[in-house]
Design a protein around this motif. Structure first.
Motif, PDB file in Angstrom:
ATOM      1  N   TYR A   1       9.296   6.378  -8.600  1.00 38.93           N
ATOM      2  CA  TYR A   1       9.258   6.424  -9.600  1.00 38.93           C
ATOM      3  C   TYR A   1       8.261   6.365 -11.263  1.00 38.93           C
ATOM      4  CZ  TYR A   1      12.095   6.141 -14.425  1.00 38.93           C
ATOM      5  OH  TYR A   1      11.951   6.745 -15.695  1.00 38.93           O
ATOM      6  N   VAL A   2       7.745   4.885 -10.878  1.00 36.44           N
ATOM      7  CA  VAL A   2       6.437   4.535 -11.627  1.00 36.44           C
ATOM      8  C   VAL A   2       4.749   6.310 -11.325  1.00 36.44           C
ATOM      9  CG1 VAL A   2       4.748   3.198 -12.928  1.00 36.44           C
ATOM     10  CG2 VAL A   2       7.196   2.721 -12.534  1.00 36.44           C
ATOM     11  N   ASN A   3       4.595   5.759 -10.387  1.00 33.26           N
ATOM     12  CA  ASN A   3       3.448   6.917  -9.934  1.00 33.26           C
ATOM     13  C   ASN A   3       3.976   8.499  -9.792  1.00 33.26           C
ATOM     14  OD1 ASN A   3       2.009   4.690 -10.082  1.00 33.26           O
ATOM     15  ND2 ASN A   3       2.810   3.724  -8.906  1.00 33.26           N
ATOM     16  N   TYR A   4       4.849   8.586  -9.639  1.00 34.61           N
ATOM     17  CA  TYR A   4       4.688  10.378  -8.533  1.00 34.61           C
ATOM     18  C   TYR A   4       6.024  10.560 -10.245  1.00 34.61           C
ATOM     19  CZ  TYR A   4       6.528  14.621  -6.436  1.00 34.61           C
ATOM     20  OH  TYR A   4       5.827  15.053  -5.799  1.00 34.61           O
ATOM     21  N   ILE A   5       7.179  10.225 -10.082  1.00 38.63           N
ATOM     22  CA  ILE A   5       8.147  10.761 -10.928  1.00 38.63           C
ATOM     23  C   ILE A   5       8.169  10.289 -11.994  1.00 38.63           C
ATOM     24  CG2 ILE A   5      11.167  11.245 -11.153  1.00 38.63           C
ATOM     25  CD1 ILE A   5      10.423  12.056  -8.841  1.00 38.63           C
TER      26      ILE A   5
ATOM     27  N   ARG B   1      -2.992   2.295  -2.536  1.00 35.94           N
ATOM     28  CA  ARG B   1      -1.738   1.854  -2.900  1.00 35.94           C
ATOM     29  C   ARG B   1      -0.952   1.909  -1.329  1.00 35.94           C
ATOM     30  NH1 ARG B   1      -0.303   2.544  -7.701  1.00 35.94           N
ATOM     31  NH2 ARG B   1      -0.726   3.497  -9.261  1.00 35.94           N
ATOM     32  N   ARG B   2      -1.385   2.660  -0.277  1.00 33.48           N
ATOM     33  CA  ARG B   2      -0.886   2.769   0.910  1.00 33.48           C
ATOM     34  C   ARG B   2      -0.945   1.704   1.536  1.00 33.48           C
ATOM     35  NH1 ARG B   2      -3.149   6.653   2.848  1.00 33.48           N
ATOM     36  NH2 ARG B   2      -5.164   6.130   3.847  1.00 33.48           N
ATOM     37  N   GLU B   3      -2.205   1.240   1.212  1.00 35.74           N
ATOM     38  CA  GLU B   3      -2.443  -1.005   2.621  1.00 35.74           C
ATOM     39  C   GLU B   3      -2.252  -1.908   1.413  1.00 35.74           C
ATOM     40  OE1 GLU B   3      -7.264  -0.686   2.668  1.00 35.74           O
ATOM     41  OE2 GLU B   3      -7.230   0.280   3.292  1.00 35.74           O
ATOM     42  N   PHE B   4      -1.654  -1.257   0.197  1.00 38.85           N
ATOM     43  CA  PHE B   4      -0.984  -2.542  -1.408  1.00 38.85           C
ATOM     44  C   PHE B   4       0.513  -2.603  -0.408  1.00 38.85           C
ATOM     45  CE2 PHE B   4       2.117  -3.813  -3.662  1.00 38.85           C
ATOM     46  CZ  PHE B   4       1.508  -5.174  -4.660  1.00 38.85           C
ATOM     47  N   SER B   5       0.747  -1.017  -0.267  1.00 41.41           N
ATOM     48  CA  SER B   5       2.796  -0.960  -0.183  1.00 41.41           C
ATOM     49  C   SER B   5       3.238  -1.906   1.618  1.00 41.41           C
ATOM     50  CB  SER B   5       3.295   0.126   0.151  1.00 41.41           C
ATOM     51  OG  SER B   5       4.078   0.803   0.300  1.00 41.41           O
ATOM     52  N   GLN B   6       1.800  -0.874   2.516  1.00 42.58           N
ATOM     53  CA  GLN B   6       2.122  -1.981   3.403  1.00 42.58           C
ATOM     54  C   GLN B   6       2.053  -3.673   3.870  1.00 42.58           C
ATOM     55  OE1 GLN B   6      -0.681   0.332   5.686  1.00 42.58           O
ATOM     56  NE2 GLN B   6      -0.495   1.786   5.727  1.00 42.58           N
ATOM     57  N   ALA B   7       1.302  -4.022   3.320  1.00 45.88           N
ATOM     58  CA  ALA B   7       0.882  -5.385   3.146  1.00 45.88           C
ATOM     59  C   ALA B   7       1.707  -6.112   2.204  1.00 45.88           C
ATOM     60  CB  ALA B   7      -0.710  -6.009   1.719  1.00 45.88           C
ATOM     61  N   GLU B   8       2.420  -5.276   1.396  1.00 44.46           N
ATOM     62  CA  GLU B   8       3.889  -6.050   0.821  1.00 44.46           C
ATOM     63  C   GLU B   8       5.300  -6.220   1.551  1.00 44.46           C
ATOM     64  OE1 GLU B   8       5.465  -5.723  -3.906  1.00 44.46           O
ATOM     65  OE2 GLU B   8       5.502  -3.912  -2.643  1.00 44.46           O
ATOM     66  N   ALA B   9       5.326  -4.904   2.919  1.00 52.81           N
ATOM     67  CA  ALA B   9       6.101  -4.768   3.461  1.00 52.81           C
ATOM     68  C   ALA B   9       6.266  -5.842   4.014  1.00 52.81           C
ATOM     69  CB  ALA B   9       6.359  -3.354   4.318  1.00 52.81           C
TER      70      ALA B   9
ATOM     71  N   ILE C   1      -0.619  10.751  -9.295  1.00 52.70           N
ATOM     72  CA  ILE C   1       0.698  11.379  -8.355  1.00 52.70           C
ATOM     73  C   ILE C   1      -0.577  11.731  -7.254  1.00 52.70           C
ATOM     74  CG2 ILE C   1       0.997  13.933  -8.595  1.00 52.70           C
ATOM     75  CD1 ILE C   1       1.375  14.009 -11.677  1.00 52.70           C
ATOM     76  N   ARG C   2      -1.824  11.849  -7.355  1.00 54.12           N
ATOM     77  CA  ARG C   2      -2.286  12.316  -6.440  1.00 54.12           C
ATOM     78  C   ARG C   2      -1.899  10.781  -5.216  1.00 54.12           C
ATOM     79  NH1 ARG C   2      -6.577  15.692  -5.373  1.00 54.12           N
ATOM     80  NH2 ARG C   2      -7.991  13.982  -5.509  1.00 54.12           N
ATOM     81  N   SER C   3      -2.252  10.000  -5.509  1.00 58.61           N
ATOM     82  CA  SER C   3      -2.456   8.888  -4.948  1.00 58.61           C
ATOM     83  C   SER C   3      -1.058   8.138  -4.021  1.00 58.61           C
ATOM     84  CB  SER C   3      -2.816   7.791  -5.635  1.00 58.61           C
ATOM     85  OG  SER C   3      -1.665   7.027  -6.682  1.00 58.61           O
ATOM     86  N   ALA C   4       0.245   8.830  -4.999  1.00 56.80           N
ATOM     87  CA  ALA C   4       1.797   8.694  -4.584  1.00 56.80           C
ATOM     88  C   ALA C   4       2.573   9.204  -3.221  1.00 56.80           C
ATOM     89  CB  ALA C   4       2.390   8.590  -5.769  1.00 56.80           C
ATOM     90  N   GLY C   5       1.140  10.804  -2.770  1.00 60.54           N
ATOM     91  CA  GLY C   5       2.418  11.106  -2.341  1.00 60.54           C
ATOM     92  C   GLY C   5       2.300  10.279  -0.474  1.00 60.54           C
ATOM     93  N   HIS C   6       1.921   8.979  -0.222  1.00 59.45           N
ATOM     94  CA  HIS C   6       1.919   8.636   0.491  1.00 59.45           C
ATOM     95  C   HIS C   6       2.984   7.920   0.229  1.00 59.45           C
ATOM     96  CE1 HIS C   6       0.258   5.328  -1.379  1.00 59.45           C
ATOM     97  NE2 HIS C   6       1.140   4.663  -0.921  1.00 59.45           N
ATOM     98  N   LEU C   7       3.753   7.467  -0.561  1.00 61.51           N
ATOM     99  CA  LEU C   7       4.855   6.333  -0.230  1.00 61.51           C
ATOM    100  C   LEU C   7       5.755   6.979   0.104  1.00 61.51           C
ATOM    101  CD1 LEU C   7       4.204   4.612  -3.920  1.00 61.51           C
ATOM    102  CD2 LEU C   7       4.326   4.320  -1.985  1.00 61.51           C
ATOM    103  N   ILE C   8       5.371   8.850  -0.091  1.00 60.80           N
ATOM    104  CA  ILE C   8       7.169   9.390  -0.563  1.00 60.80           C
ATOM    105  C   ILE C   8       7.063   9.841   1.113  1.00 60.80           C
ATOM    106  CG2 ILE C   8       7.713  11.588  -0.075  1.00 60.80           C
ATOM    107  CD1 ILE C   8       7.075  12.000  -3.122  1.00 60.80           C
ATOM    108  N   ASN C   9       5.976   9.340   1.871  1.00 57.68           N
ATOM    109  CA  ASN C   9       5.558   9.828   3.827  1.00 57.68           C
ATOM    110  C   ASN C   9       5.909   8.615   3.879  1.00 57.68           C
ATOM    111  OD1 ASN C   9       5.398  12.402   3.158  1.00 57.68           O
ATOM    112  ND2 ASN C   9       2.758  11.683   3.297  1.00 57.68           N
TER     113      ASN C   9
END
Length: 516
Positions: free
Chosen positions: A122-126, A179-187, A293-301
Motif C-alpha cells: 500500500y505505502v510503496n505501490y498503491i 526492499r526484497r531482502e528486508f521483506s525476506q529477513a522480516e519473515a 513504485i519501481r522497487s515495490a514490484g517484488h512485494l506483489i510477486n
C-alpha cells in the motif's frame, strides 16, 4: 493487486483525492500571484485595495487548509477500504489453499503477508501511484500559473524538473533489492521468534544465556538488513531533495538574466521564485514515488508465490468406497517411509500403531493431503488422487488447534451449518460454554483432547484421520474417549501408542508400521 484493478475498485475515493488536490493547489497558487499584484501596484495602493488583497489572501489560505484536510481524509478513507478489502481477499485465498500448498510455507510467512507485506504494498505501490497522480495534477496547475507569468522561464524550469526525473533510474533497482531482502529477513525473523517462544517450557536460569545468544544472532541479522534498507532510503531522499536545489538555482540565475535584459519584471521573478518551491516539492515527490513504485514490484510477486496456479476438482463425497495406498515409497528430506499397501474401506475403524519415527504421522498427513502425495501410490475408488484436493472428504487432526471463542464455537467450526451434533456435545458437555483464550492457554490437556474429539465427531466428512489426539491423557480417559469416538458411523483411522489387547480389539483392523 495491480494499480489498474485498484483504481477501478476504489475509484470514487481516488477521484475525491484528486478533486481536493486540484482545489487546494489552485487556492495556494493565489498566494504568489497576489504577491505579484501587490508589488506591481504598491506605489498607488489604496486602503480599499489593501483590504481586498488581504481578504483574498486570507480566504485563499483558509480554502487551501480546508481542501488539504479534505484530501487527507480521502487518503485515510483509501487506506481503510484498501486494508479491509485486500486483507480480507488475501485471507480468503490463504484459507482456501490445499493443505499441502499451505504447509509449504511457515506460519510467519502468512502473518507477514497479511500485515507487513500488504502494508508495504500500500505505502510503496498503491499509495505512491495515487500520490504520483496528485503530484502531476499539482504540477499541471502550477505550470499554468507560471506560463502566465513568463513563458521562457517556465519552460526552462520545467526542463530542469524533467532532468531531475532521471534520478529514479539511478536508485530504483538498488532500492528494489534492499526492499526484497528486508521483506525476506522480516519473515525469517518472525519465524525465528515463533520458534524460540514455542520452546518456553525449557526457559530457566540454565537455558537463559543460550536462548539470549540465539536471539541476539537473529536480532543482529534482522537489524543489519533493516539498517541497509534505511541507509538506501536516506540516499534516495538526498537525491530527491537535490532536485529542489537544482530547480532553485536554474530559476534564480535565469530570472536575474531576464530581469537585467528587460524581459521580466522583478515582481514576476519574485512570484516565480515562490512558485519554484511549490513546483519543486511535487517534482521531488514524483522522483520518490517512481523510485518506490519501481522497487515495490517484488512485494506483489512475493504474495503470488504461495498461491497455486492450478485448481483441482473436488470429488463428490458419495463416491468414496475405498481409499488405498499401494506400494508406498515416500521420502522427504532424510526421512524415508516404506509402508507397503493399506486399504481403508467405508465405515470401518482402523488403528495405526508403530514405534517412534516409524512414519505413522507422515502416512496420515499424506492420506489427508497435508503433504503432496506421490503419483501412483494413493487411490480413491481406483482413481489416482496424487494431485487431487479431497479436503471435503477427509478430516485430519493432530491436536486441538483452538481459536479465541467459546468451546461450542470451536467445535461448531467443523460443521458447514455451524451446528454441534449430540455425539460431539457429549465429548465437551461439561465445559461447552467455556471461553477459550488465544491458543487455548486456559485449557487443560484433557480438555484439548476432548475438543479435538468433538470437532472430529461434529465433522460431516466421510473419513476421520486422527493423529494421537489422546496422547496427553491418561489410559482410563483415553479408553473412555475412544469408546465415544467409535460410535461414529464414519470411517476412522486413529494413531495411538496404546497397544493393549483390550484397546486393539475395539477396532476392525490394526495396522502396525515397521521401524524405518
Amino acid at each position: 493487486m495491480n494499480f489498474r484493478h485498484c483504481f477501478w475498485q476504489y475509484r470514487r475515493v481516488i477521484l475525491s483525492v484528486l478533486f481536493f488536490t486540484g482545489l487546494s493547489v489552485a487556492c495556494i497558487s493565489i498566494v504568489p500571484y497576489m504577491t505579484k499584484v501587490v508589488l506591481d501596484s504598491y506605489a498607488r495602493l489604496s486602503l480599499k485595495q489593501a483590504a481586498v488583497y488581504s481578504a483574498v489572501y486570507i480566504i485563499a489560505v483558509i480554502l487551501f487548509l480546508l481542501t488539504e484536510y479534505a484530501k487527507k481524509i480521502s487518503f485515510n478513507k483509501l487506506q481503510q477500504v484498501y486494508g479491509l478489502d485486500v486483507r480480507m481477499r488475501l485471507f480468503q485465498t490463504i484459507v482456501r489453499l490445499p493443505h499441502y500448498v499451505f504447509n509449504q510455507q511457515k506460519t510467519g510467512r502468512y502473518i507477514n503477508a497479511l500485515t507487513n507485506d500488504l502494508e508495504n504494498i500500500y505505502v510503496n505501490y498503491i499509495l505512491c501511484y495515487v500520490q504520483l497522480a496528485v503530484s502531476i495534477v499539482s504540477l499541471l496547475i502550477y505550470s499554468a500559473y507560471m506560463v502566465y507569468l513568463n513563458r521562457i522561464l517556465s519552460l526552462v524550469l520545467l526542463l530542469a524538473c524533467s532532468l531531475a526525473l532521471l534520478i529514479p533510474q539511478l536508485l530504483g533497482d538498488k532500492l528494489s533489492v534492499e526492499r526484497r531482502e528486508f521483506s525476506q529477513a522480516e519473515a525469517y525473523f518472525l519465524d525465528a521468534l515463533n520458534d524460540l517462544l514455542a520452546a518456553n517450557e525449557i526457559f530457566d536460569s540454565n537455558s537463559q544465556p543460550k536462548f539470549e545468544k540465539i536471539f541476539a544472532a537473529y536480532n543482529f541479522s534482522f537489524e543489519k538488513t533493516q539498517r541497509s534498507l534505511v541507509d538506501c532510503l536516506a540516499l534516495s531522499n538526498i537525491f530527491s531533495a537535490s532536485s529542489l536545489y537544482l530547480i532553485n538555482i536554474v530559476t534564480f540565475a535565469l530570472g536575474l538574466f531576464l530581469v537585467a535584459s528587460g524581459q521580466l519584471v522583478l515582481s514576476s521573478l519574485i512570484a516565480m521564485l515562490a512558485f519554484v518551491d511549490l513546483v519543486a516539492i511535487p517534482t521531488r515527490d514524483v522522483i520518490y514515488q517512481i523510485i518506490n513504485i519501481r522497487s515495490a514490484g517484488h512485494l506483489i510477486n512475493r504474495l503470488a508465490e504461495f498461491f497455486p496456479t492450478e485448481t483441482y476438482a473436488l470429488p463428490e463425497k458419495s463416491d468414496f468406497k475405498n481409499l488405498e495406498v499401494r506400494d508406498l515409497d515416500y521420502q522427504i528430506g532424510n526421512f524415508h517411509l516404506s509402508a507397503g499397501n493399506l486399504s481403508i474401506e467405508r465405515g470401518k475403524k482402523y488403528l495405526l500403531i508403530g514405534d517412534n519415527a516409524s512414519g505413522k504421522s507422515t502416512l496420515l498427513r499424506l492420506l489427508a493431503g497435508e503433504l503432496l502425495r506421490p503419483k501412483n501410490m494413493f487411490f480413491l475408488d481406483g482413481r489416482d488422487i496424487a494431485r487431487t484436493d479431497i479436503s471435503n472428504l477427509v478430516y485430519y487432526s493432530a491436536a486441538s488447534k483452538v481459536f479465541k471463542a467459546t468451546v461450542r464455537d470451536n467445535v461448531a467450526i467443523s460443521a458447514a451449518d455451524g451446528s454441534v451434533s449430540s455425539l460431539a456435545e457429549q465429548a465437551v458437555g461439561d465445559f461447552v460454554d467455556m471461553q477459550v483464550d488465544f491458543r487455548g492457554r486456559n485449557l487443560s490437556q484433557g480438555q484439548q483432547a476432548k475438543i479435538a474429539l468433538a470437532r472430529a465427531l461434529n465433522s460431516p466428512k466421510e473419513i476421520l484421520l486422527l493423529d494421537e489426539i489422546f496422547a496427553n491423557v491418561d489410559s482410563v480417559r483415553e479408553l473412555e474417549l475412544t469408546k465415544l469416538l467409535l460410535q461414529t458411523e464414519r470411517t476412522l483411522v486413529l494413531i495411538s501408542h496404546n497397544r493393549t489387547n483390550e484397546y486393539q480389539k475395539m477396532f476392525d483392523h490394526v495396522y502396525c508400521l515397521p521401524q524405518q
